[in-house]
Write a protein that holds these residues in place. Sequence first.
Motif, PDB file in Angstrom:
ATOM      1  N   PRO A  89      62.999 -74.040   7.909  1.00 15.64           N
ATOM      2  CA  PRO A  89      64.457 -74.257   7.959  1.00 15.64           C
ATOM      3  C   PRO A  89      64.830 -75.687   8.370  1.00 15.64           C
ATOM      4  O   PRO A  89      65.839 -76.227   7.904  1.00 15.64           O
ATOM      5  CB  PRO A  89      64.945 -73.237   8.992  1.00 15.64           C
ATOM      6  CG  PRO A  89      63.891 -72.189   9.023  1.00 15.64           C
ATOM      7  CD  PRO A  89      62.598 -72.905   8.745  1.00 15.64           C
ATOM      8  N   VAL A  90      64.027 -76.305   9.205  1.00 18.36           N
ATOM      9  CA  VAL A  90      64.274 -77.692   9.604  1.00 18.36           C
ATOM     10  C   VAL A  90      64.114 -78.598   8.387  1.00 18.36           C
ATOM     11  O   VAL A  90      64.908 -79.516   8.169  1.00 18.36           O
ATOM     12  CB  VAL A  90      63.302 -78.114  10.740  1.00 18.36           C
ATOM     13  CG1 VAL A  90      63.432 -79.587  11.071  1.00 18.36           C
ATOM     14  CG2 VAL A  90      63.522 -77.242  11.977  1.00 18.36           C
ATOM     15  N   ILE A  91      63.103 -78.323   7.598  1.00 18.40           N
ATOM     16  CA  ILE A  91      62.871 -79.103   6.375  1.00 18.40           C
ATOM     17  C   ILE A  91      64.020 -78.887   5.390  1.00 18.40           C
ATOM     18  O   ILE A  91      64.515 -79.840   4.773  1.00 18.40           O
ATOM     19  CB  ILE A  91      61.516 -78.725   5.734  1.00 18.40           C
ATOM     20  CG1 ILE A  91      60.364 -79.086   6.679  1.00 18.40           C
ATOM     21  CG2 ILE A  91      61.356 -79.381   4.372  1.00 18.40           C
ATOM     22  CD1 ILE A  91      60.270 -80.550   7.081  1.00 18.40           C
ATOM     23  N   CYS A  98      69.887 -83.919   7.123  1.00 19.04           N
ATOM     24  CA  CYS A  98      69.644 -83.948   8.569  1.00 19.04           C
ATOM     25  C   CYS A  98      68.247 -84.483   8.857  1.00 19.04           C
ATOM     26  O   CYS A  98      67.364 -84.419   8.015  1.00 19.04           O
ATOM     27  CB  CYS A  98      69.778 -82.551   9.168  1.00 19.04           C
ATOM     28  SG  CYS A  98      71.487 -81.998   9.284  1.00 19.04           S
ATOM     29  N   GLY A  99      68.067 -84.966  10.065  1.00 18.97           N
ATOM     30  CA  GLY A  99      66.768 -85.442  10.493  1.00 18.97           C
ATOM     31  C   GLY A  99      66.412 -84.814  11.826  1.00 18.97           C
ATOM     32  O   GLY A  99      67.071 -83.893  12.291  1.00 18.97           O
ATOM     33  N   CYS A 100      65.402 -85.322  12.441  1.00 19.83           N
ATOM     34  CA  CYS A 100      64.937 -84.828  13.732  1.00 19.83           C
ATOM     35  C   CYS A 100      65.674 -85.558  14.849  1.00 19.83           C
ATOM     36  O   CYS A 100      65.676 -86.787  14.897  1.00 19.83           O
ATOM     37  CB  CYS A 100      63.433 -85.052  13.865  1.00 19.83           C
ATOM     38  SG  CYS A 100      62.775 -84.617  15.496  1.00 19.83           S
ATOM     39  N   ALA A 101      66.283 -84.799  15.746  1.00 15.24           N
ATOM     40  CA  ALA A 101      67.011 -85.394  16.868  1.00 15.24           C
ATOM     41  C   ALA A 101      66.068 -86.186  17.776  1.00 15.24           C
ATOM     42  O   ALA A 101      66.470 -87.208  18.345  1.00 15.24           O
ATOM     43  CB  ALA A 101      67.729 -84.312  17.677  1.00 15.24           C
ATOM     44  N   ILE A 102      64.840 -85.751  17.896  1.00 16.58           N
ATOM     45  CA  ILE A 102      63.885 -86.460  18.757  1.00 16.58           C
ATOM     46  C   ILE A 102      63.455 -87.761  18.089  1.00 16.58           C
ATOM     47  O   ILE A 102      63.425 -88.814  18.722  1.00 16.58           O
ATOM     48  CB  ILE A 102      62.663 -85.566  19.072  1.00 16.58           C
ATOM     49  CG1 ILE A 102      63.100 -84.239  19.697  1.00 16.58           C
ATOM     50  CG2 ILE A 102      61.687 -86.304  19.976  1.00 16.58           C
ATOM     51  CD1 ILE A 102      63.958 -84.338  20.938  1.00 16.58           C
ATOM     52  N   ALA A 103      63.142 -87.702  16.807  1.00 19.18           N
ATOM     53  CA  ALA A 103      62.775 -88.929  16.099  1.00 19.18           C
ATOM     54  C   ALA A 103      63.919 -89.931  16.121  1.00 19.18           C
ATOM     55  O   ALA A 103      63.695 -91.141  16.202  1.00 19.18           O
ATOM     56  CB  ALA A 103      62.372 -88.610  14.662  1.00 19.18           C
ATOM     57  N   LEU A 155      53.087 -83.981  10.088  1.00 24.88           N
ATOM     58  CA  LEU A 155      53.576 -83.424   8.823  1.00 24.88           C
ATOM     59  C   LEU A 155      55.054 -83.069   8.954  1.00 24.88           C
ATOM     60  O   LEU A 155      55.853 -83.412   8.086  1.00 24.88           O
ATOM     61  CB  LEU A 155      52.750 -82.183   8.472  1.00 24.88           C
ATOM     62  CG  LEU A 155      53.043 -81.484   7.152  1.00 24.88           C
ATOM     63  CD1 LEU A 155      51.813 -80.713   6.716  1.00 24.88           C
ATOM     64  CD2 LEU A 155      54.221 -80.561   7.206  1.00 24.88           C
ATOM     65  N   LEU A 156      55.414 -82.395  10.031  1.00 24.16           N
ATOM     66  CA  LEU A 156      56.809 -82.016  10.249  1.00 24.16           C
ATOM     67  C   LEU A 156      57.713 -83.238  10.281  1.00 24.16           C
ATOM     68  O   LEU A 156      58.732 -83.296   9.586  1.00 24.16           O
ATOM     69  CB  LEU A 156      56.946 -81.232  11.557  1.00 24.16           C
ATOM     70  CG  LEU A 156      58.370 -81.028  12.078  1.00 24.16           C
ATOM     71  CD1 LEU A 156      59.190 -80.190  11.112  1.00 24.16           C
ATOM     72  CD2 LEU A 156      58.335 -80.400  13.465  1.00 24.16           C
TER      73      LEU A 156
END
Length: 186
Positions: A89-91, A98-103, A155-156
Amino acid sequence: MTKPTRARMIDAAVDGLRRQGLAGMSFTEVLAASGAARGAIYHHFPGGKAELVAEAARLHGHEVDQRLAELSGAGPRAVAEEFLTMVRPVIEDSVRGCGCAIAAVTVGSGAEGDELRDIAATTFAAWAQQLTAALAGAGMSPEAAADLAQLLIALLEGAQVLCRAAADSAPFERAARAALAAVPVK
């Protein structure tokens, strides 16, 4: 039950980081999304945007860490498959922009950027530790489990960027197949 104002602001900040990145996320957006009054900003986050972003990154990282702690499987491949299912679901969100909040917090500068990068590094390391523990618990050697955990986290994170750019989940699917091919079936 409605969440307290501070929690709503943190949730809105996580969402803003995922959609806009660190530079694009604004207090105006956080206030609108959280329903908080303008005065709530410095009441709840006297350190301003840096404090809000740090709290959002820590909380989001901890929430993901808790989900990773729930991974288990009859073997390493089952754990890896469960991880890939969990992150799909994140992908799919990344395909929609959307992207990764941590990245997102790794792209800062100055002292605030250093603190945020430290939070991100600690968060990614915690995720890898949870995944390593699940893989080792499923029968992998600790060293092989740590290697595979790092590969899956990479990978994520990388797939989010590639899928966002392509507006397609194909890069994730290809990388997921390659990663699973490297995992013992056991």
